[in-house]
Design a protein around this motif. Structure first.
Motif, PDB file in Angstrom:
ATOM      1  N   VAL A   1       0.853  -1.182   0.000  1.00  0.00           N
ATOM      2  CA  VAL A   1       0.000   0.000   0.000  1.00  0.00           C
ATOM      3  C   VAL A   1       0.895   1.241   0.000  1.00  0.00           C
ATOM      4  O   VAL A   1       1.730   1.427   0.884  1.00  0.00           O
ATOM      5  N   ALA A   2       0.712   2.050  -1.012  1.00  0.00           N
ATOM      6  CA  ALA A   2       1.499   3.276  -1.139  1.00  0.00           C
ATOM      7  C   ALA A   2       0.551   4.444  -1.370  1.00  0.00           C
ATOM      8  O   ALA A   2      -0.668   4.275  -1.447  1.00  0.00           O
ATOM      9  N   ASP A   3       1.100   5.607  -1.509  1.00  0.00           N
ATOM     10  CA  ASP A   3       0.282   6.789  -1.757  1.00  0.00           C
ATOM     11  C   ASP A   3      -0.348   6.704  -3.138  1.00  0.00           C
ATOM     12  O   ASP A   3       0.306   6.363  -4.123  1.00  0.00           O
ATOM     13  N   GLY A   4      -1.632   6.983  -3.212  1.00  0.00           N
ATOM     14  CA  GLY A   4      -2.335   6.995  -4.479  1.00  0.00           C
ATOM     15  C   GLY A   4      -2.945   5.656  -4.872  1.00  0.00           C
ATOM     16  O   GLY A   4      -3.615   5.561  -5.880  1.00  0.00           O
ATOM     17  N   VAL A   5      -2.750   4.614  -4.102  1.00  0.00           N
ATOM     18  CA  VAL A   5      -3.326   3.302  -4.399  1.00  0.00           C
ATOM     19  C   VAL A   5      -4.426   3.038  -3.386  1.00  0.00           C
ATOM     20  O   VAL A   5      -4.190   3.065  -2.183  1.00  0.00           O
ATOM     21  N   SER A   6      -5.640   2.813  -3.886  1.00  0.00           N
ATOM     22  CA  SER A   6      -6.739   2.544  -2.963  1.00  0.00           C
ATOM     23  C   SER A   6      -6.681   1.089  -2.496  1.00  0.00           C
ATOM     24  O   SER A   6      -6.015   0.247  -3.094  1.00  0.00           O
ATOM     25  N   VAL A   7      -7.375   0.815  -1.431  1.00  0.00           N
ATOM     26  CA  VAL A   7      -7.341  -0.512  -0.821  1.00  0.00           C
ATOM     27  C   VAL A   7      -7.963  -1.564  -1.736  1.00  0.00           C
ATOM     28  O   VAL A   7      -7.556  -2.725  -1.732  1.00  0.00           O
ATOM     29  N   SER A   8      -8.896  -1.185  -2.571  1.00  0.00           N
ATOM     30  CA  SER A   8      -9.561  -2.164  -3.432  1.00  0.00           C
ATOM     31  C   SER A   8      -8.766  -2.494  -4.692  1.00  0.00           C
ATOM     32  O   SER A   8      -9.131  -3.395  -5.430  1.00  0.00           O
ATOM     33  N   ASP A   9      -7.656  -1.776  -4.954  1.00  0.00           N
ATOM     34  CA  ASP A   9      -6.880  -2.009  -6.168  1.00  0.00           C
ATOM     35  C   ASP A   9      -5.777  -3.046  -6.017  1.00  0.00           C
ATOM     36  O   ASP A   9      -5.255  -3.542  -6.995  1.00  0.00           O
ATOM     37  N   TYR A  10      -5.385  -3.373  -4.797  1.00  0.00           N
ATOM     38  CA  TYR A  10      -4.260  -4.292  -4.660  1.00  0.00           C
ATOM     39  C   TYR A  10      -4.726  -5.726  -4.440  1.00  0.00           C
ATOM     40  O   TYR A  10      -5.829  -5.979  -3.970  1.00  0.00           O
ATOM     41  N   ALA A  11      -3.874  -6.646  -4.802  1.00  0.00           N
ATOM     42  CA  ALA A  11      -4.177  -8.071  -4.652  1.00  0.00           C
ATOM     43  C   ALA A  11      -3.935  -8.493  -3.208  1.00  0.00           C
ATOM     44  O   ALA A  11      -2.922  -8.141  -2.609  1.00  0.00           O
ATOM     45  N   ASP A  12      -4.864  -9.249  -2.653  1.00  0.00           N
ATOM     46  CA  ASP A  12      -4.745  -9.700  -1.273  1.00  0.00           C
ATOM     47  C   ASP A  12      -3.762 -10.871  -1.207  1.00  0.00           C
ATOM     48  O   ASP A  12      -3.977 -11.899  -1.845  1.00  0.00           O
ATOM     49  N   PRO A  13      -2.674 -10.776  -0.456  1.00  0.00           N
ATOM     50  CA  PRO A  13      -1.676 -11.840  -0.435  1.00  0.00           C
ATOM     51  C   PRO A  13      -2.019 -12.999   0.494  1.00  0.00           C
ATOM     52  O   PRO A  13      -1.430 -14.071   0.388  1.00  0.00           O
ATOM     53  N   LEU A  14      -2.979 -12.846   1.404  1.00  0.00           N
ATOM     54  CA  LEU A  14      -3.264 -13.898   2.369  1.00  0.00           C
ATOM     55  C   LEU A  14      -3.824 -15.165   1.722  1.00  0.00           C
ATOM     56  O   LEU A  14      -3.333 -16.267   2.013  1.00  0.00           O
ATOM     57  N   PRO A  15      -4.825 -15.091   0.818  1.00  0.00           N
ATOM     58  CA  PRO A  15      -5.285 -16.335   0.190  1.00  0.00           C
ATOM     59  C   PRO A  15      -4.193 -17.025  -0.627  1.00  0.00           C
ATOM     60  O   PRO A  15      -4.119 -18.255  -0.662  1.00  0.00           O
ATOM     61  N   GLN A  16      -3.335 -16.252  -1.246  1.00  0.00           N
ATOM     62  CA  GLN A  16      -2.256 -16.857  -2.029  1.00  0.00           C
ATOM     63  C   GLN A  16      -1.265 -17.585  -1.133  1.00  0.00           C
ATOM     64  O   GLN A  16      -0.793 -18.674  -1.478  1.00  0.00           O
ATOM     65  N   ALA A  17      -0.973 -17.039   0.025  1.00  0.00           N
ATOM     66  CA  ALA A  17      -0.070 -17.698   0.964  1.00  0.00           C
ATOM     67  C   ALA A  17      -0.708 -18.965   1.529  1.00  0.00           C
ATOM     68  O   ALA A  17      -0.040 -19.994   1.684  1.00  0.00           O
ATOM     69  N   LEU A  18      -2.006 -18.911   1.826  1.00  0.00           N
ATOM     70  CA  LEU A  18      -2.710 -20.094   2.325  1.00  0.00           C
ATOM     71  C   LEU A  18      -2.735 -21.203   1.280  1.00  0.00           C
ATOM     72  O   LEU A  18      -2.546 -22.378   1.602  1.00  0.00           O
ATOM     73  N   ILE A  19      -2.960 -20.836   0.036  1.00  0.00           N
ATOM     74  CA  ILE A  19      -3.019 -21.831  -1.037  1.00  0.00           C
ATOM     75  C   ILE A  19      -1.643 -22.447  -1.271  1.00  0.00           C
ATOM     76  O   ILE A  19      -1.528 -23.654  -1.490  1.00  0.00           O
ATOM     77  N   LEU A  20      -0.601 -21.641  -1.208  1.00  0.00           N
ATOM     78  CA  LEU A  20       0.742 -22.176  -1.388  1.00  0.00           C
ATOM     79  C   LEU A  20       1.061 -23.205  -0.311  1.00  0.00           C
ATOM     80  O   LEU A  20       1.602 -24.285  -0.601  1.00  0.00           O
ATOM     81  N   THR A  21       0.701 -22.920   0.920  1.00  0.00           N
ATOM     82  CA  THR A  21       0.901 -23.876   2.005  1.00  0.00           C
ATOM     83  C   THR A  21       0.045 -25.119   1.796  1.00  0.00           C
ATOM     84  O   THR A  21       0.509 -26.251   2.001  1.00  0.00           O
TER      85      THR A  21
END
Length: 115
Positions: A57-77
């Protein structure tokens, strides 16, 4: 895209249940593998398929624009764990076939009913 993924997940669950209800041990193992893949896709779809920005999360990026990393980490495990479990099931099935000479579940139980 979520509609297509829901149909794919439903098909994977349907095929997994069908294979797990069969009498062959190899088909049961393949069914458990399909069931785990369906669960992985379900977690990924529920986490949201959208997101074009990296999960920083940086300046100018809204919360709905970024990919959530938690499901990807759970799936990798979960992929690593399901690979280990499938490997164990395959070795167990191979050893059972060496000892008993069959992969039919009814014959392994000792019942001679062969419907």
């Amino acid at each position: 895209m979520e509609i297509i993924m829901s149909f794919v997940i439903g098909f994977l669950f349907m095929a997994a249940v069908y294979l797990m209800l069969s009498k062959s041990l190899i088909r049961i193992i393949i069914g458990t593998g399909l069931l785990s893949h369906g669960a992985h896709l379900l977690i990924l779809t529920m986490g949201g398929l959208g997101g074009t920005a990296p999960p920083v999360v940086a300046d100018g990026v809204s919360v709905s624009d970024y990919a959530d990393p938690l499901p990807q980490a759970l799936i990798l495990t979960a992929i690593v764990i399901s690979f280990a479990v499938t490997s164990f099931f395959l070795v167990l099935a191979y050893r059972a076939y060496q000892e008993l000479g069959t992969d039919n579940m009814n014959l392994m139980r000792g019942t001679e009913d062969n419907d």
